[in-house]
Design a protein around this motif. Structure first.
Motif, PDB file in Angstrom:
ATOM      1  N   MET A   1     -17.649  -0.874 -29.386  1.00 24.25           N
ATOM      2  CA  MET A   1     -17.040  -2.075 -29.849  1.00 24.25           C
ATOM      3  C   MET A   1     -16.792  -3.032 -28.869  1.00 24.25           C
ATOM      4  SD  MET A   1     -16.834  -1.576 -33.166  1.00 24.25           S
ATOM      5  CE  MET A   1     -15.386  -2.648 -33.951  1.00 24.25           C
ATOM      6  N   ASN A   2     -16.874  -4.231 -28.999  1.00 23.48           N
ATOM      7  CA  ASN A   2     -16.859  -5.334 -28.007  1.00 23.48           C
ATOM      8  C   ASN A   2     -15.501  -5.360 -27.080  1.00 23.48           C
ATOM      9  OD1 ASN A   2     -19.600  -5.789 -28.532  1.00 23.48           O
ATOM     10  ND2 ASN A   2     -19.099  -7.488 -29.935  1.00 23.48           N
ATOM     11  N   GLY A   3     -14.322  -5.228 -27.862  1.00 24.51           N
ATOM     12  CA  GLY A   3     -13.085  -5.411 -27.349  1.00 24.51           C
ATOM     13  C   GLY A   3     -11.979  -5.490 -28.453  1.00 24.51           C
ATOM     14  N   PHE A   4     -10.944  -5.947 -28.609  1.00 27.43           N
ATOM     15  CA  PHE A   4      -9.881  -6.030 -29.513  1.00 27.43           C
ATOM     16  C   PHE A   4      -9.486  -7.513 -30.046  1.00 27.43           C
ATOM     17  CE2 PHE A   4      -9.576  -3.180 -25.626  1.00 27.43           C
ATOM     18  CZ  PHE A   4      -9.755  -2.093 -26.543  1.00 27.43           C
ATOM     19  N   VAL A   5      -8.736  -7.193 -31.114  1.00 27.44           N
ATOM     20  CA  VAL A   5      -8.162  -8.308 -31.885  1.00 27.44           C
ATOM     21  C   VAL A   5      -6.828  -8.141 -32.122  1.00 27.44           C
ATOM     22  CG1 VAL A   5      -8.886  -7.700 -34.144  1.00 27.44           C
ATOM     23  CG2 VAL A   5      -8.210  -9.955 -33.687  1.00 27.44           C
ATOM     24  N   ILE A   6      -5.805  -8.845 -31.951  1.00 31.01           N
ATOM     25  CA  ILE A   6      -4.437  -8.485 -32.026  1.00 31.01           C
ATOM     26  C   ILE A   6      -3.707  -9.759 -32.714  1.00 31.01           C
ATOM     27  CG2 ILE A   6      -3.799  -9.126 -29.860  1.00 31.01           C
ATOM     28  CD1 ILE A   6      -1.914  -6.646 -30.034  1.00 31.01           C
ATOM     29  N   GLY A   7      -2.582  -9.518 -33.613  1.00 32.49           N
ATOM     30  CA  GLY A   7      -1.772 -10.383 -34.170  1.00 32.49           C
ATOM     31  C   GLY A   7      -0.578 -10.850 -32.875  1.00 32.49           C
ATOM     32  N   ILE A   8      -0.267 -11.999 -32.622  1.00 31.50           N
ATOM     33  CA  ILE A   8       0.698 -12.392 -31.607  1.00 31.50           C
ATOM     34  C   ILE A   8       1.770 -12.991 -32.443  1.00 31.50           C
ATOM     35  CG2 ILE A   8       1.511 -13.635 -29.647  1.00 31.50           C
ATOM     36  CD1 ILE A   8      -0.806 -11.393 -29.149  1.00 31.50           C
ATOM     37  N   SER A   9       2.943 -12.024 -32.525  1.00 34.39           N
ATOM     38  CA  SER A   9       4.032 -12.616 -33.420  1.00 34.39           C
ATOM     39  C   SER A   9       5.307 -13.344 -32.489  1.00 34.39           C
ATOM     40  CB  SER A   9       4.685 -11.233 -33.767  1.00 34.39           C
ATOM     41  OG  SER A   9       5.291 -10.666 -32.626  1.00 34.39           O
ATOM     42  N   GLY A  10       5.247 -13.308 -31.005  1.00 32.57           N
ATOM     43  CA  GLY A  10       6.458 -13.772 -30.177  1.00 32.57           C
ATOM     44  C   GLY A  10       7.318 -12.845 -29.798  1.00 32.57           C
ATOM     45  N   GLY A  11       6.877 -11.458 -30.345  1.00 31.15           N
ATOM     46  CA  GLY A  11       7.973 -10.167 -29.941  1.00 31.15           C
ATOM     47  C   GLY A  11       7.495  -9.533 -28.775  1.00 31.15           C
ATOM     48  N   ILE A  12       8.123  -8.412 -28.693  1.00 29.84           N
ATOM     49  CA  ILE A  12       7.857  -7.837 -27.235  1.00 29.84           C
ATOM     50  C   ILE A  12       6.617  -6.737 -27.511  1.00 29.84           C
ATOM     51  CG2 ILE A  12       9.448  -5.952 -27.977  1.00 29.84           C
ATOM     52  CD1 ILE A  12       9.325  -7.378 -24.515  1.00 29.84           C
ATOM     53  N   ASP A  13       6.652  -6.209 -28.856  1.00 32.62           N
ATOM     54  CA  ASP A  13       5.596  -5.240 -28.975  1.00 32.62           C
ATOM     55  C   ASP A  13       4.276  -5.695 -28.959  1.00 32.62           C
ATOM     56  OD1 ASP A  13       7.277  -3.164 -29.299  1.00 32.62           O
ATOM     57  OD2 ASP A  13       7.701  -3.634 -31.409  1.00 32.62           O
ATOM     58  N   SER A  14       4.182  -7.033 -29.533  1.00 26.86           N
ATOM     59  CA  SER A  14       2.528  -7.720 -29.479  1.00 26.86           C
ATOM     60  C   SER A  14       2.126  -8.093 -28.175  1.00 26.86           C
ATOM     61  CB  SER A  14       2.517  -8.618 -30.733  1.00 26.86           C
ATOM     62  OG  SER A  14       3.284  -9.506 -30.441  1.00 26.86           O
ATOM     63  N   ALA A  15       3.416  -8.572 -27.752  1.00 26.03           N
ATOM     64  CA  ALA A  15       3.283  -9.026 -25.988  1.00 26.03           C
ATOM     65  C   ALA A  15       2.836  -8.007 -25.335  1.00 26.03           C
ATOM     66  CB  ALA A  15       4.320  -9.722 -25.686  1.00 26.03           C
ATOM     67  N   VAL A  16       3.309  -6.858 -25.185  1.00 25.92           N
ATOM     68  CA  VAL A  16       3.031  -5.810 -24.355  1.00 25.92           C
ATOM     69  C   VAL A  16       1.437  -5.151 -24.626  1.00 25.92           C
ATOM     70  CG1 VAL A  16       3.426  -3.334 -24.066  1.00 25.92           C
ATOM     71  CG2 VAL A  16       5.247  -4.970 -23.725  1.00 25.92           C
TER      72      VAL A  16
ATOM     73  N   CYS B   1      -6.771 -13.181 -29.398  1.00 27.68           N
ATOM     74  CA  CYS B   1      -5.548 -13.457 -30.020  1.00 27.68           C
ATOM     75  C   CYS B   1      -5.300 -14.346 -31.444  1.00 27.68           C
ATOM     76  CB  CYS B   1      -4.349 -13.829 -29.094  1.00 27.68           C
ATOM     77  SG  CYS B   1      -4.501 -12.954 -27.554  1.00 27.68           S
ATOM     78  N   LEU B   2      -4.685 -13.758 -32.347  1.00 26.58           N
ATOM     79  CA  LEU B   2      -4.469 -14.613 -33.573  1.00 26.58           C
ATOM     80  C   LEU B   2      -3.178 -14.874 -33.737  1.00 26.58           C
ATOM     81  CD1 LEU B   2      -6.717 -12.803 -36.401  1.00 26.58           C
ATOM     82  CD2 LEU B   2      -7.307 -14.464 -34.706  1.00 26.58           C
ATOM     83  N   GLU B   3      -2.787 -16.170 -33.878  1.00 21.29           N
ATOM     84  CA  GLU B   3      -1.475 -16.680 -34.576  1.00 21.29           C
ATOM     85  C   GLU B   3      -1.549 -16.969 -35.745  1.00 21.29           C
ATOM     86  OE1 GLU B   3       2.120 -18.280 -34.489  1.00 21.29           O
ATOM     87  OE2 GLU B   3       0.637 -19.868 -34.483  1.00 21.29           O
ATOM     88  N   MET B   4      -0.747 -16.320 -36.595  1.00 23.44           N
ATOM     89  CA  MET B   4      -0.707 -16.520 -38.263  1.00 23.44           C
ATOM     90  C   MET B   4       0.362 -16.662 -38.670  1.00 23.44           C
ATOM     91  SD  MET B   4      -3.316 -13.209 -38.646  1.00 23.44           S
ATOM     92  CE  MET B   4      -2.352 -11.871 -37.635  1.00 23.44           C
ATOM     93  N   PRO B   5       0.914 -18.122 -38.442  1.00 27.70           N
ATOM     94  CA  PRO B   5       2.133 -18.340 -39.112  1.00 27.70           C
ATOM     95  C   PRO B   5       2.174 -18.465 -40.645  1.00 27.70           C
ATOM     96  CG  PRO B   5       1.388 -20.420 -38.140  1.00 27.70           C
ATOM     97  CD  PRO B   5       0.270 -19.132 -37.681  1.00 27.70           C
ATOM     98  N   ILE B   6       3.396 -17.892 -41.140  1.00 24.37           N
ATOM     99  CA  ILE B   6       3.664 -18.184 -42.609  1.00 24.37           C
ATOM    100  C   ILE B   6       4.865 -18.623 -42.704  1.00 24.37           C
ATOM    101  CG2 ILE B   6       3.504 -16.940 -44.917  1.00 24.37           C
ATOM    102  CD1 ILE B   6       1.675 -14.886 -43.797  1.00 24.37           C
ATOM    103  N   ARG B   7       5.382 -19.792 -42.602  1.00 25.93           N
ATOM    104  CA  ARG B   7       6.491 -20.348 -42.683  1.00 25.93           C
ATOM    105  C   ARG B   7       7.458 -19.764 -41.867  1.00 25.93           C
ATOM    106  NH1 ARG B   7       8.053 -19.834 -49.352  1.00 25.93           N
ATOM    107  NH2 ARG B   7       6.469 -21.222 -50.309  1.00 25.93           N
TER     108      ARG B   7
END
Length: 262
Positions: free
Chosen positions: A23-38, A52-58
């Motif tokens: 596989m080429n690499g990674f994709v991750i959802g960034i929430s602004g929280g500690i777990d996704s940041a680390v 990095c995907l930023e996926m706001p829902i309200r």
């Protein structure tokens, strides 16, 4: 914990896994929280492409700003980090209008909260398939294997889990070592599924250090009779979540057909 060696171990594990899986690499959802940041920082340290995907829902504005600031920090510190913003609010709103009303609005709110996580999972796998990337999970040990505080087939739907053997407090230790933005380290943990700033502790009724203590006590065979006061209250909270969420932590039940019926 030997923080530097743990970080190196996870980074090498991630790189080896992706390489062996071709596989080429990674994709991750960034929430602004500690777990996704680390987790995103550990993925970036492999030197492989990271989307990095930023996926706001309200989403609460504070969560969005922390997520965007972290992505900017990643892009400034690592070469192969890219970012895509996908606003899922119109999709979510459209889905809501298509679903029938229910008598118990509280059940509806919980179901819709989990739907947010599942829309994000679907989006992550869309980009993963396009660019041949692995979906990196952000769950930690007490969430994934203690209280089951995640959405089944939502944020629980991933290809690999880099920090799932780390307690929440250990994730914070690694965050400080990695130089994660202070605003993320200082922010109260939240699942971001409600469109406001309610915290995990608000929902669960106990802090992560308390839940880690209860997890350790449970693993040591302790029972309700061993505690009183706040300790007993926290232990009851842990046991309630642990029992209720076994369906997330145990393998999917399979109906085995007897040989004589085949």
């Amino acid at each position: 914990m030997q923080t530097e060696k743990v970080v190196d171990h996870i980074v090498n594990w991630l790189k080896d896994y992706a390489t062996n899986a071709k596989m080429n690499g990674f994709v991750i959802g960034i929430s602004g929280g500690i777990d996704s940041a680390v987790t995103s920082t550990l993925c970036a340290k492999t030197g492989l492409p990271l989307l990095c995907l930023e996926m706001p829902i309200r989403q609460a504005p504070s969560q969005v700003s922390r997520a965007l600031n972290h992505i900017d920090w990643l892009k400034n510190n690592f070469d192969k980090v890219t970012m895509t913003k996908v606003s899922l609010t119109p999709v979510f709103d459209s889905l809501i209008t298509s679903l029938p009303q229910v008598e118990n609005e509280e059940d509806r709110f919980m179901s819709l909260a989990n739907t947010r996580a599942r829309l994000r999972m679907t989006t992550l796998y869309y980009f993963a398939a396009l660019e041949k990337l692995l979906v990196a999970g952000t769950g930690n040990k007490v969430e994934d294997f203690g209280v089951g505080f995640y959405t089944k087939y939502g944020d629980g739907g991933v290809d690999l889990s880099p920090i799932a053997d780390l307690l929440k407090t250990e994730v914070y230790t690694i965050a400080k070592y990695l130089g994660i933005n202070k605003e993320i380290i200082d922010a109260a943990p939240t699942d971001g599924l409600w469109g406001d700033d309610r915290t995990d502790e608000d929902q669960i009724g106990a802090s992560y250090p308390e839940l880690e203590w209860a997890m350790k006590m449970n693993n040591n065979g302790k029972t309700f009779d061993d505690f009183k006061g706040r300790d007993l209250e926290v232990f009851k909270i842990y046991k309630r979540y642990n029992n209720a969420n076994k369906h997330k932590m145990d393998p999917i039940p399979v109906c085995i057909i007897p040989n004589e019926l085949m």
